[in-house]
Design a protein around this motif. Sequence first.
Motif, short mmCIF file in Angstrom:
data_model
loop_
_atom_site.label_atom_id
_atom_site.label_comp_id
_atom_site.label_asym_id
_atom_site.label_seq_id
_atom_site.Cartn_x
_atom_site.Cartn_y
_atom_site.Cartn_z
N ILE A 29 -12.77 86.72 33.07
CA ILE A 29 -12.20 88.05 33.22
C ILE A 29 -13.24 88.90 33.93
O ILE A 29 -14.38 89.00 33.47
CB ILE A 29 -11.86 88.69 31.87
N ILE A 30 -12.86 89.49 35.08
CA ILE A 30 -13.78 90.34 35.81
C ILE A 30 -13.06 91.64 36.20
O ILE A 30 -11.83 91.69 36.16
CB ILE A 30 -14.34 89.66 37.08
N PHE A 31 -13.83 92.65 36.57
CA PHE A 31 -13.29 93.94 36.99
C PHE A 31 -13.91 94.33 38.32
O PHE A 31 -15.10 94.08 38.54
CB PHE A 31 -13.60 95.03 35.95
N ASP A 32 -13.10 94.94 39.20
CA ASP A 32 -13.67 95.47 40.44
C ASP A 32 -14.08 96.92 40.21
O ASP A 32 -13.88 97.48 39.12
CB ASP A 32 -12.72 95.29 41.63
N ILE A 33 -14.66 97.54 41.24
CA ILE A 33 -15.19 98.89 41.07
C ILE A 33 -14.09 99.94 40.89
O ILE A 33 -14.38 101.06 40.49
CB ILE A 33 -16.12 99.29 42.25
N ASN A 34 -12.84 99.58 41.15
CA ASN A 34 -11.71 100.50 40.94
C ASN A 34 -11.06 100.31 39.57
O ASN A 34 -10.10 100.98 39.25
CB ASN A 34 -10.66 100.33 42.03
N GLY A 35 -11.56 99.34 38.79
CA GLY A 35 -11.03 99.12 37.46
C GLY A 35 -9.93 98.08 37.38
O GLY A 35 -9.38 97.87 36.30
N SER A 36 -9.59 97.44 38.48
CA SER A 36 -8.61 96.35 38.42
C SER A 36 -9.23 95.16 37.70
O SER A 36 -10.42 94.88 37.87
CB SER A 36 -8.17 95.93 39.82
N MET A 37 -8.43 94.48 36.91
CA MET A 37 -8.90 93.33 36.15
C MET A 37 -8.33 92.05 36.77
O MET A 37 -7.17 92.01 37.15
CB MET A 37 -8.45 93.43 34.69
N SER A 52 -3.43 99.54 37.02
CA SER A 52 -2.71 100.51 36.19
C SER A 52 -1.22 100.54 36.55
O SER A 52 -0.39 100.93 35.73
CB SER A 52 -3.32 101.90 36.35
N THR A 53 -0.86 100.12 37.75
CA THR A 53 0.56 100.12 38.16
C THR A 53 1.20 98.74 38.04
O THR A 53 2.40 98.60 38.24
CB THR A 53 0.72 100.63 39.60
N PRO A 55 0.89 96.34 35.09
CA PRO A 55 0.38 95.89 33.79
C PRO A 55 0.75 94.45 33.44
O PRO A 55 0.12 93.85 32.59
CB PRO A 55 1.00 96.88 32.80
N ASN A 56 1.76 93.88 34.11
CA ASN A 56 2.10 92.47 33.88
C ASN A 56 1.33 91.55 34.80
O ASN A 56 1.44 90.34 34.71
CB ASN A 56 3.60 92.24 34.07
N GLY A 57 0.57 92.12 35.70
CA GLY A 57 -0.24 91.32 36.60
C GLY A 57 0.53 90.83 37.81
O GLY A 57 1.75 90.75 37.80
N THR A 58 -0.22 90.53 38.86
CA THR A 58 0.31 89.97 40.09
C THR A 58 -0.45 88.70 40.38
O THR A 58 -1.69 88.70 40.36
CB THR A 58 0.12 90.97 41.26
N ILE A 59 0.25 87.63 40.65
CA ILE A 59 -0.42 86.38 41.03
C ILE A 59 -0.93 86.56 42.45
O ILE A 59 -0.14 86.78 43.37
CB ILE A 59 0.54 85.18 40.94
N ILE A 60 -2.24 86.50 42.63
CA ILE A 60 -2.81 86.75 43.95
C ILE A 60 -3.36 85.49 44.61
O ILE A 60 -3.65 85.51 45.80
CB ILE A 60 -3.90 87.83 43.89
N ALA A 61 -3.50 84.40 43.88
CA ALA A 61 -3.97 83.14 44.46
C ALA A 61 -3.51 81.99 43.58
O ALA A 61 -3.37 82.13 42.37
CB ALA A 61 -5.49 83.14 44.57
N ILE A 79 -16.28 89.10 42.26
CA ILE A 79 -15.77 89.98 43.31
C ILE A 79 -16.95 90.82 43.82
O ILE A 79 -17.80 91.24 43.03
CB ILE A 79 -14.61 90.85 42.80
N ASP A 80 -16.99 91.03 45.14
CA ASP A 80 -18.08 91.84 45.69
C ASP A 80 -17.59 93.25 45.99
O ASP A 80 -16.43 93.58 45.74
CB ASP A 80 -18.70 91.15 46.91
#
Length: 109
Positions: A29-37, A52-53, A55-61, A79-80
């Motif tokens: 579990i990681i977070f980016d600088i905007n708070g996305s998990m 925040s928009t 909450p069920n998550g989006t499959i990105i890969a 994440i960088d």
Amino acid sequence: KIGYAVESPKNYTTQTLGTPNYGDHIDSIIFDINGSMYTNDHNGDRVRRYTSTTPNGTIIAGAGSSVNGSITRPTGLAIDNQFNLYIGDQDADEIYRLSPGGTSLTTVI
């Protein structure tokens, strides 16, 4: 087993479900600088992003995403500051990079 993240404040007496019951063997579990998990779904071969928009998550890969390239047993995530996502693939013994808005995984190592 199905996994999910749980939010627990310091000295908590109750727990809040941080994500829905999505994922089979979440171990990163990681977070980016905007708070996305970001979480891995180790046995489901995919990575999800929660905002925040969404909450069920989006499959990105991985399985179920529109990104070219497969992932088998994603283990570690990083994440960088440019929002490049790095995904460790246990079965392929490789690390992939997914650029922001990218449509393909790039092998880094």
